[in-house]
Scaffold this motif. Structure first.
Motif, PDB file in Angstrom:
ATOM      1  N   GLY B   9       2.152-104.322  32.703  1.00 24.86           N
ATOM      2  CA  GLY B   9       2.348-103.400  33.820  1.00 24.86           C
ATOM      3  C   GLY B   9       1.708-102.048  33.587  1.00 24.86           C
ATOM      4  N   LEU B  10       1.845-101.556  32.367  1.00 23.82           N
ATOM      5  CA  LEU B  10       1.270-100.245  32.067  1.00 23.82           C
ATOM      6  C   LEU B  10      -0.252-100.299  32.062  1.00 23.82           C
ATOM      7  CD1 LEU B  10       3.682 -98.951  29.292  1.00 23.82           C
ATOM      8  CD2 LEU B  10       3.562 -98.252  31.698  1.00 23.82           C
ATOM      9  N   SER B  28       8.354 -91.887  29.311  1.00 21.93           N
ATOM     10  CA  SER B  28       8.803 -92.314  30.634  1.00 21.93           C
ATOM     11  C   SER B  28       9.591 -93.619  30.658  1.00 21.93           C
ATOM     12  CB  SER B  28       7.618 -92.394  31.608  1.00 21.93           C
ATOM     13  OG  SER B  28       6.744 -93.439  31.263  1.00 21.93           O
ATOM     14  N   LEU B  29       9.308 -94.529  29.730  1.00 21.45           N
ATOM     15  CA  LEU B  29      10.076 -95.780  29.734  1.00 21.45           C
ATOM     16  C   LEU B  29      11.259 -95.759  28.764  1.00 21.45           C
ATOM     17  CD1 LEU B  29       7.588 -98.772  30.090  1.00 21.45           C
ATOM     18  CD2 LEU B  29       9.141 -97.806  31.773  1.00 21.45           C
ATOM     19  N   ASP B 136       1.567 -89.940  47.579  1.00 28.44           N
ATOM     20  CA  ASP B 136       1.782 -91.202  48.295  1.00 28.44           C
ATOM     21  C   ASP B 136       1.347 -92.459  47.545  1.00 28.44           C
ATOM     22  OD1 ASP B 136       2.944 -89.940  50.278  1.00 28.44           O
ATOM     23  OD2 ASP B 136       1.418 -90.314  51.814  1.00 28.44           O
ATOM     24  N   ASP B 138       1.040 -95.671  45.229  1.00 23.90           N
ATOM     25  CA  ASP B 138       2.010 -96.721  44.912  1.00 23.90           C
ATOM     26  C   ASP B 138       2.875 -96.355  43.721  1.00 23.90           C
ATOM     27  OD1 ASP B 138       1.397 -98.431  46.864  1.00 23.90           O
ATOM     28  OD2 ASP B 138       0.410 -99.939  45.617  1.00 23.90           O
ATOM     29  N   VAL B 141       5.403 -93.904  44.585  1.00 26.10           N
ATOM     30  CA  VAL B 141       6.486 -94.450  45.394  1.00 26.10           C
ATOM     31  C   VAL B 141       7.487 -95.197  44.525  1.00 26.10           C
ATOM     32  CG1 VAL B 141       7.077 -96.164  47.148  1.00 26.10           C
ATOM     33  CG2 VAL B 141       5.133 -94.638  47.508  1.00 26.10           C
ATOM     34  N   TYR B 142       6.989 -96.098  43.686  1.00 28.61           N
ATOM     35  CA  TYR B 142       7.903 -96.904  42.888  1.00 28.61           C
ATOM     36  C   TYR B 142       8.480 -96.140  41.699  1.00 28.61           C
ATOM     37  CZ  TYR B 142       6.469-100.606  45.975  1.00 28.61           C
ATOM     38  OH  TYR B 142       6.248-101.353  47.098  1.00 28.61           O
ATOM     39  N   ARG B 144       9.207 -93.073  41.883  1.00 33.49           N
ATOM     40  CA  ARG B 144      10.234 -92.283  42.553  1.00 33.49           C
ATOM     41  C   ARG B 144      11.498 -93.115  42.792  1.00 33.49           C
ATOM     42  NH1 ARG B 144      13.487 -90.100  43.975  1.00 33.49           N
ATOM     43  NH2 ARG B 144      14.058 -88.536  45.532  1.00 33.49           N
ATOM     44  N   ILE B 145      11.317 -94.344  43.196  1.00 40.57           N
ATOM     45  CA  ILE B 145      12.457 -95.234  43.433  1.00 40.57           C
ATOM     46  C   ILE B 145      13.219 -95.513  42.134  1.00 40.57           C
ATOM     47  CG2 ILE B 145      13.085 -97.607  44.065  1.00 40.57           C
ATOM     48  CD1 ILE B 145      10.908 -97.545  46.194  1.00 40.57           C
ATOM     49  N   ALA B 146      12.463 -95.705  41.065  1.00 35.18           N
ATOM     50  CA  ALA B 146      13.092 -95.955  39.773  1.00 35.18           C
ATOM     51  C   ALA B 146      13.877 -94.724  39.307  1.00 35.18           C
ATOM     52  CB  ALA B 146      12.041 -96.334  38.733  1.00 35.18           C
ATOM     53  N   GLU B 148      15.142 -92.434  41.152  1.00 34.97           N
ATOM     54  CA  GLU B 148      16.317 -92.316  42.011  1.00 34.97           C
ATOM     55  C   GLU B 148      17.448 -93.207  41.499  1.00 34.97           C
ATOM     56  OE1 GLU B 148      16.835 -90.337  44.644  1.00 34.97           O
ATOM     57  OE2 GLU B 148      18.758 -91.217  45.286  1.00 34.97           O
ATOM     58  N   TYR B 149      17.084 -94.386  41.060  1.00 36.11           N
ATOM     59  CA  TYR B 149      18.094 -95.292  40.479  1.00 36.11           C
ATOM     60  C   TYR B 149      18.768 -94.625  39.286  1.00 36.11           C
ATOM     61  CZ  TYR B 149      20.208 -99.514  38.506  1.00 36.11           C
ATOM     62  OH  TYR B 149      21.101-100.440  38.025  1.00 36.11           O
ATOM     63  N   GLY B 150      17.952 -94.061  38.425  1.00 34.85           N
ATOM     64  CA  GLY B 150      18.486 -93.385  37.246  1.00 34.85           C
ATOM     65  C   GLY B 150      19.443 -92.278  37.613  1.00 34.85           C
ATOM     66  N   ARG B 152      21.123 -91.911  40.465  1.00 36.99           N
ATOM     67  CA  ARG B 152      22.350 -92.438  41.062  1.00 36.99           C
ATOM     68  C   ARG B 152      23.262 -93.043  40.005  1.00 36.99           C
ATOM     69  NH1 ARG B 152      21.593 -94.738  47.134  1.00 36.99           N
ATOM     70  NH2 ARG B 152      19.963 -93.303  47.833  1.00 36.99           N
TER      71      ARG B 152
END
Lengths: 171, 171
Positions: B9-10, B28-29, B136, B138, B141-142, B144-146, B148-150, B152
Motif C-alpha cells: 500500500g505504501l 504515520s502508521l 482533494d 485520494d 480523503v482516506y 482523513r477518514i482514518a 477521524e476514526y482515531g 473518534r
DNA sequence: TTCCGCATGTAATGGGTTACATGATTAG
DNA sequence: CTAATCATGTAACCCATTACATGCGGAA
C-alpha cells in the motif's frame, strides 16, 4: 503475552479445566482475547511448571482441574498494576488508508460492510446486555464495564463508517 | 499477515527504500500497524522474491529502492476486496475483566490512567489534524477518514473511562 | 452399540520482538 | 575528524494458527 494472564484471571473465580477455559474463550472472551485450543493447553502446562497454577483434581478422561496459587494471584496483580497495555493493531483501519487504490464503488462497499458488521455486533451485545442479570458482585461490575466498552465501540464504528461513506467522492 | 499489504500500500504512491518505509511505520502508521525494522526488511525481501515488488534503483550505502509491480498492485486490491479484516485483541479490555482482583483504589487508578492516555492521544491527533493541509487527493480523503476514526476512538475511550470510574464501588 | 461431547496433547509453520552486527556518507 | 544519520541484514526466541492425533464416558 497476555494469554497467561487471561488464564490466571479466569481461575481467580474457581478452578477449571483446559476444556472449561476453552469454552470461556470461545464465548465471553471471544471478542476480547481469542485463543485456540492448542495455545491454551500449552500455556496451562507452562503455568503449572512455573507454579502459578496447580492441578488440584483429576477427573474422568484425563481431565485436570487447575487452581490458582498465591504466586499466581500475585502475578496477576502485578500485571494489572505494573505493566502497560500494549498498542493494538487495527486491520480495519489499515485498509482504510489504502482504499484509494479501489474504485469509489468498491470503497463504498467496504465501508458499508464495516457499518453492517458494527451494527450486527452492536445488536448482539445489546441482546447480551439485556439477557444478563447484573447484580452487585465485582465480576458483574467489571463485566458490565467491559460490555459497555464493546457497545460504545460498536456504535462508534457504525457511525464512523456511515459518515465515512459520505466523504468518498464519485470518480 | 497484513504487514506485506501495508508495504504494498505504501509503495503505491512512490518507490521507497526499507529505511524510508520504516520511518512511515514509526510515524504515520505507528498507531495503526506498528512494525519493527527487522520484520520490515525481511518482508521486503520476501515480497521481492515473489515478484510483488522489484528493486528499481540502488543508491549509496547499499540503499535499495523498491517499486510496486502490477502483480503487487493486484494482490493489494485482492486483499482489500476479498479478505475480511481479522478480529482484534484488546489488552485494555482484557484487564478490565479482572480489575475485581485489585482494590477499588487501584481499579480507579487504572481507569484514570486510561482516561488520561486517551485524552493525550486525542490531543495529539487533533494537532495532527490541524497541521495537515487536506486537499482533494485520494490519499487525503482516506487519510482523513482514518484520522477521524482515531479521533473518534480516542474520544470514546476517554468518555468510557470517565464513566467507568463512576461505576466502581468503594469497598 | 454407536455417536456425540468431553478432554488432552503434539508438530509444523509463520509472524513479531529483541538483540546483535556491520558499515557507508555527510554535515559540522 | 568525529558524530549523527543512513542503511541493511541475521539469529534467537516467543506467540499464534492450523492441522493432526488420540481416546474415554455417557446417553440414546
Amino acid at each position: 503475552m497476555s494469554l497467561r494472564h487471561a488464564l490466571l484471571g479466569l481461575l481467580v473465580e474457581h478452578p477449571a479445566s483446559g476444556y472449561d477455559l476453552l469454552k470461556t474463550f470461545d464465548t465471553s472472551l471471544a471478542n476480547v482475547w481469542p485463543a485456540t485450543q492448542s495455545q491454551l493447553y500449552g500455556e496451562l502446562a507452562k503455568l503449572a511448571d512455573s507454579g502459578l497454577i496447580v492441578v488440584s483434581e483429576q477427573g474422568p478422561r484425563g481431565r485436570k482441574e487447575y487452581t490458582l496459587t498465591d504466586p499466581g494471584l500475585a502475578e496477576l496483580r502485578r500485571w494489572l498494576t505494573e505493566t502497560e497495555p500494549q498498542r493494538t493493531r487495527s486491520d480495519v483501519l489499515l485498509r482504510v488508508f489504502f482504499l484509494g487504490v479501489l474504485t469509489p464503488q468498491q470503497a463504498l462497499d467496504y465501508l458499508d460492510g464495516q457499518a453492517a458488521q458494527a451494527a450486527g455486533l452492536r445488536a448482539e451485545l445489546k441482546k447480551l446486555d439485556d439477557a444478563i442479570d447484573w447484580d452487585d458482585a465485582d465480576l458483574s461490575v467489571y463485566g458490565r464495564i467491559a460490555l459497555e466498552y464493546g457497545q460504545r465501540l460498536a456504535a462508534m464504528q457504525q457511525e464512523w463508517a456511515e459518515w465515512a461513506r459520505t466523504q468518498v467522492k464519485p470518480r
